[in-house]
Design a protein around this motif. Structure first.
Motif, PDB file in Angstrom:
ATOM      1  N   GLN A 251      11.709  -8.484   1.147  1.00 27.48           N
ATOM      2  CA  GLN A 251      10.574  -7.688   1.608  1.00 27.48           C
ATOM      3  C   GLN A 251      10.305  -6.460   0.717  1.00 27.48           C
ATOM      4  O   GLN A 251       9.138  -6.165   0.411  1.00 27.48           O
ATOM      5  N   PRO A 252      11.326  -5.707   0.255  1.00 25.35           N
ATOM      6  CA  PRO A 252      11.024  -4.567  -0.647  1.00 25.35           C
ATOM      7  C   PRO A 252      10.325  -5.001  -1.938  1.00 25.35           C
ATOM      8  O   PRO A 252       9.453  -4.282  -2.461  1.00 25.35           O
ATOM      9  N   VAL A 253      10.689  -6.182  -2.445  1.00 28.63           N
ATOM     10  CA  VAL A 253      10.054  -6.684  -3.668  1.00 28.63           C
ATOM     11  C   VAL A 253       8.580  -6.959  -3.422  1.00 28.63           C
ATOM     12  O   VAL A 253       7.707  -6.589  -4.228  1.00 28.63           O
ATOM     13  N   LYS A 254       8.290  -7.602  -2.310  1.00 27.91           N
ATOM     14  CA  LYS A 254       6.897  -7.939  -2.022  1.00 27.91           C
ATOM     15  C   LYS A 254       6.059  -6.704  -1.705  1.00 27.91           C
ATOM     16  O   LYS A 254       4.861  -6.651  -2.003  1.00 27.91           O
ATOM     17  N   GLU A 255       6.661  -5.702  -1.132  1.00 27.32           N
ATOM     18  CA  GLU A 255       5.925  -4.454  -0.877  1.00 27.32           C
ATOM     19  C   GLU A 255       5.593  -3.751  -2.193  1.00 27.32           C
ATOM     20  O   GLU A 255       4.501  -3.184  -2.358  1.00 27.32           O
ATOM     21  N   THR A 256       6.539  -3.813  -3.124  1.00 27.88           N
ATOM     22  CA  THR A 256       6.283  -3.217  -4.444  1.00 27.88           C
ATOM     23  C   THR A 256       5.160  -3.968  -5.163  1.00 27.88           C
ATOM     24  O   THR A 256       4.272  -3.370  -5.785  1.00 27.88           O
ATOM     25  N   GLN A 257       5.171  -5.315  -5.071  1.00 25.98           N
ATOM     26  CA  GLN A 257       4.097  -6.117  -5.668  1.00 25.98           C
ATOM     27  C   GLN A 257       2.750  -5.736  -5.084  1.00 25.98           C
ATOM     28  O   GLN A 257       1.745  -5.600  -5.790  1.00 25.98           O
ATOM     29  N   LYS A 258       2.719  -5.561  -3.783  1.00 27.05           N
ATOM     30  CA  LYS A 258       1.467  -5.215  -3.113  1.00 27.05           C
ATOM     31  C   LYS A 258       0.940  -3.863  -3.596  1.00 27.05           C
ATOM     32  O   LYS A 258      -0.268  -3.681  -3.827  1.00 27.05           O
ATOM     33  N   SER A 259       1.842  -2.925  -3.769  1.00 31.79           N
ATOM     34  CA  SER A 259       1.425  -1.593  -4.244  1.00 31.79           C
ATOM     35  C   SER A 259       0.845  -1.674  -5.658  1.00 31.79           C
ATOM     36  O   SER A 259      -0.182  -1.040  -5.977  1.00 31.79           O
ATOM     37  N   ILE A 260       1.493  -2.442  -6.526  1.00 28.38           N
ATOM     38  CA  ILE A 260       1.005  -2.573  -7.911  1.00 28.38           C
ATOM     39  C   ILE A 260      -0.359  -3.251  -7.927  1.00 28.38           C
ATOM     40  O   ILE A 260      -1.288  -2.830  -8.657  1.00 28.38           O
ATOM     41  N   GLN A 261      -0.522  -4.288  -7.146  1.00 23.38           N
ATOM     42  CA  GLN A 261      -1.799  -5.004  -7.128  1.00 23.38           C
ATOM     43  C   GLN A 261      -2.920  -4.129  -6.578  1.00 23.38           C
ATOM     44  O   GLN A 261      -4.092  -4.317  -6.927  1.00 23.38           O
ATOM     45  N   GLN A 262      -2.609  -3.167  -5.734  1.00 24.07           N
ATOM     46  CA  GLN A 262      -3.611  -2.255  -5.177  1.00 24.07           C
ATOM     47  C   GLN A 262      -3.843  -1.048  -6.069  1.00 24.07           C
ATOM     48  O   GLN A 262      -4.641  -0.175  -5.729  1.00 24.07           O
ATOM     49  N   GLY A 263      -3.124  -1.020  -7.220  1.00 25.16           N
ATOM     50  CA  GLY A 263      -3.310   0.079  -8.163  1.00 25.16           C
ATOM     51  C   GLY A 263      -2.544   1.325  -7.804  1.00 25.16           C
ATOM     52  O   GLY A 263      -2.826   2.408  -8.326  1.00 25.16           O
ATOM     53  N   LYS A 264      -1.587   1.199  -6.946  1.00 25.80           N
ATOM     54  CA  LYS A 264      -0.795   2.352  -6.541  1.00 25.80           C
ATOM     55  C   LYS A 264       0.510   2.368  -7.336  1.00 25.80           C
ATOM     56  O   LYS A 264       0.973   1.335  -7.808  1.00 25.80           O
ATOM     57  N   ASN A 265       1.043   3.547  -7.420  1.00 25.02           N
ATOM     58  CA  ASN A 265       2.351   3.646  -8.053  1.00 25.02           C
ATOM     59  C   ASN A 265       3.411   3.160  -7.071  1.00 25.02           C
ATOM     60  O   ASN A 265       3.461   3.630  -5.928  1.00 25.02           O
TER      61      ASN A 265
END
Length: 664
Positions: A251-265
């Motif tokens: 789950q932490p990996v997928k949350e990080t992916q989601k943040s990157i795809q949304q343009g967030k750090n």
């Protein structure tokens, strides 16, 4: 040898005296129990021959008093011939028992045997002496404990019945007694061995064990459910739990992916590593593998197994996301990675996950122990709860209903739970009260019927016994000049009794037909017929004319019995009949002077054969059915009957409903 003869029937006493005197015995007569005892105290006798149903004091009481005074042989004569009557007589100390009617030769043989023997000859195999808790087997006392006596008596009463150990345990030891069912078998063996009646008593008794099927069924079903839960947990630990484990760790990996795809750090995390490189650098397998491994090593993640294959590169280039799990055997961990591309950059997001196999080896024993403990607690709680709330109340209800089936209505604790079982318990308690009341009524009715049949037997067997002795006297050439007159009298008495019995039975079973009836005409006709039967008897009529809704044959039965009783019992040969209207009823009062009766006698005067064992009196002789027939007939006519005695006057007050048209 001298014989004391106690017999209240004159003709019977006369005939017995002739038979005894013909055999050479000296006979002293007594017409009731008190006179028999007086003669017994005055003289010494070798034998007492007593009738059971004598007035003032019955023969059994006389026999017991004689036995307590001095040794004497006693022969009891009676119309009672039920087994319990014989047991009661023999257990009370009499030496022999002879039921009426009997042959004179049989009587004389028994008398000779009693006078010529020393030992008592008992032919009954078992005799139970209830008040002393003793058993005699062919005249010999058995050495039994109190419980063995109760068990032997219970088995003796239930010969031929199939009894379970639980039934015997409940009936002999009681419901609350802590006794193992094996005790029943041991006690049965002991009782049979001591009595020597294993075959005769035990052949029809099947000792069968009734298992607690409800508790066993419930435990079995709960055990099956428990086993299924264990199987499901094993399946979950084998396949479900690993899946959940890796899903949770990624789950932490997928949350990080989601943040990157949304343009967030992406948020900084020590558990997740993010590496990005140009898309053109991710075109070749070997270059991509080396570059990523180098950069991961710089991040402090040293992997002994890591590679990027062509399938991964292709999937990422077409815009997909690729997940890979690299098992690191030496580190005893796994490295989870997620590859995806955003614009011209390729991202690798990864995290180290402790190897599931290592983790499960550490956690599984704890998990299994905790699960088993939890399930055990749940299983035990459910069993205990159900046993206390369902099984035990049902068992108590079962025991209560079984005791009810045995007509044991002892007070029981009613289940107080406010649920279906509580309602059922209260319903059974109400049913028990109703059944107890019904049982008491039935017991009273059975006792009345028993007394009725016993007295009826006496009334029938006494003339039969007299007739039998009259015939025996002729055969044995004992002169009796009044033989024919005596036979005619006995036949007449029996005929009257049978007639009254038929009338009594008919009134108990048939519904009468009512019609308008002038009561004063019916009374005058019946009175005139009785004047013809006994011209010396005076009947005074003071009647108000009235029409009743009644049945003439039944009304004639009432009047006939009342007039007949008046002729028999009136002291001044005079009877008064007063009749008048009283509201919606016609009141008829029949009165005459008569000998006073005791309150006890008077209270039972309407019962069939009230002149019986306890109160036989020649001043009150008759079939004992007259007033009983009157009462049943009056009730059948819809009327009421009331008896009174006051200052030497005996009164019968009757109330009959008046014909309907006269009340309008």
């Amino acid at each position: 040898m001298k014989i004391l003869l106690g017999e209240d029937e004159d003709k019977m006493r006369e005939l017995l005296t002739k038979f005894f005197e013909k055999e050479g015995y000296d006979v002293v007569e007594a017409k009731d129990g008190e006179e028999a005892l007086e003669k017994f105290y005055e003289e010494t006798f070798d034998l007492a021959v007593l009738d059971w149903m004598m007035p003032k004091m019955n023969g059994l009481e006389v026999a017991q008093t004689m036995k307590r005074t001095r040794a004497v042989k006693i022969l009891l004569l009676t119309a009672k011939n039920l087994p319990e009557d014989e047991v009661q007589a023999l257990s009370s100390g009499v030496d022999d028992y002879l039921a009426k009617p009997f042959h004179a030769k049989v009587l004389l043989v028994r008398v000779a045997k009693l006078l010529g023997i020393v030992k008592q000859d008992i032919t009954r195999p078992l005799v139970f002496i209830a008040n002393e808790k003793r058993v005699k087997c062919y005249g010999k006392d058995l050495s039994l404990t109190k419980k063995e006596y109760e068990l032997l008596y219970y088995l003796y009463q239930n010969q031929g019945a199939a009894l379970s150990r639980e039934q015997i345990l409940l009936s002999v030891w009681g419901m609350d007694h802590e006794t193992d069912e094996r005790t029943v078998s041991v006690s049965c063996e002991t009782s049979w061995e001591k009595s020597g009646f294993r075959l005769s008593m035990g052949s029809g008794i099947v000792l069968k064990k009734q298992k607690n099927s409800l508790t066993r069924s419930f435990v079995l079903r709960v055990s099956v459910i428990f086993f299924m839960i264990v199987v499901l947990l094993a399946v979950f630990y084998r396949w479900g739990f690993p899946t959940y484990y890796y899903w949770k760790m990624e789950q932490p990996v997928k949350e990080t992916q989601k943040s990157i795809q949304q343009g967030k750090n992406p948020s900084a995390s020590s558990d997740v590593v993010v590496i990005d490189l140009a898309a053109k650098e991710f075109a070749h397998e070997e270059e991509a593998t080396n570059d990523l491994a180098f950069r991961l090593d710089k991040e402090g993640i040293s992997l002994n197994r890591f590679w990027v294959d062509r399938t991964t590169i292709h999937s990422v280039q077409v815009g997909g996301s690729v997940q890979r799990l690299y098992a690191q055997t030496k580190q005893k961990s796994d490295f989870y990675t997620l590859f995806f591309q955003k614009k011209d950059r390729v991202y690798l997001i990864g995290t180290s996950i402790p190897a599931f196999s290592s983790a499960i080896r550490t956690l599984l024993p704890i998990l299994i122990a905790a699960t088993v403990l939890f399930l055990g607690l749940v299983f035990g709680s459910v069993v205990l709860l159900v046993r206390n709330q369902i099984i035990w109340p049902i068992r108590r209800l079962e025991q209560t209903t079984r005791k009810i089936s045995l007509l044991d209505f002892a007070e029981e604790e009613v289940t107080s739970e406010e649920n279906e079982l509580g309602s059922l318990s209260h319903a059974i308690a109400r049913m028990k009260q109703s059944l107890q009341q019904h049982a008491l009524e039935m017991a009273a009715r059975i006792e009345r019927l028993k007394n009725f049949s016993g007295n009826l037997a006496h009334e029938l067997k006494t003339p039969l016994a007299v007739m039998r002795l009259l015939v025996d006297g002729e055969e044995m050439e004992i002169g009796n000049p009044t033989f024919l007159q005596d036979m005619d009298q006995q036949l007449s008495d029996m005929g009257g009794l049978v007639t009254n019995l038929l009338v009594y039975s008919r009134q108990m079973n048939e519904a009468p037909v009512f019609q308008p009836l002038a009561i004063e005409d019916v009374i005058k006709r019946e009175a005139q017929q009785h004047r013809l039967l006994d011209p010396q008897f005076s009947i005074e009529e003071r009647l108000e004319p009235c029409t009743l809704s009644s049945n003439e044959p039944l009304l004639q039965i009432v009047l006939n019995n009342l007039l007949t009783n008046g002729i028999k019992y009136s002291l001044d040969r005079h009877l008064i009949m007063r009749g008048k209207r009283s509201g919606t009823h016609y009141q008829l009062l029949v009165e005459n002077k008569a000998m006073p009766m005791t309150p006890e006698q008077f209270s039972h005067l309407l019962e069939p054969f009230v002149v019986g064992e306890a109160s036989r009196n020649h001043q009150l002789s008759g079939t004992g059915l007259g007033l009983s027939i009157v009462q049943e007939t009056v009730h059948a006519l819809g009327g009421t009957l009331q008896l009174e005695q006051d200052n030497g006057w005996f009164r019968v007050l009757l109330r009959f409903p008046i014909e309907t048209s006269e009340t309008k």
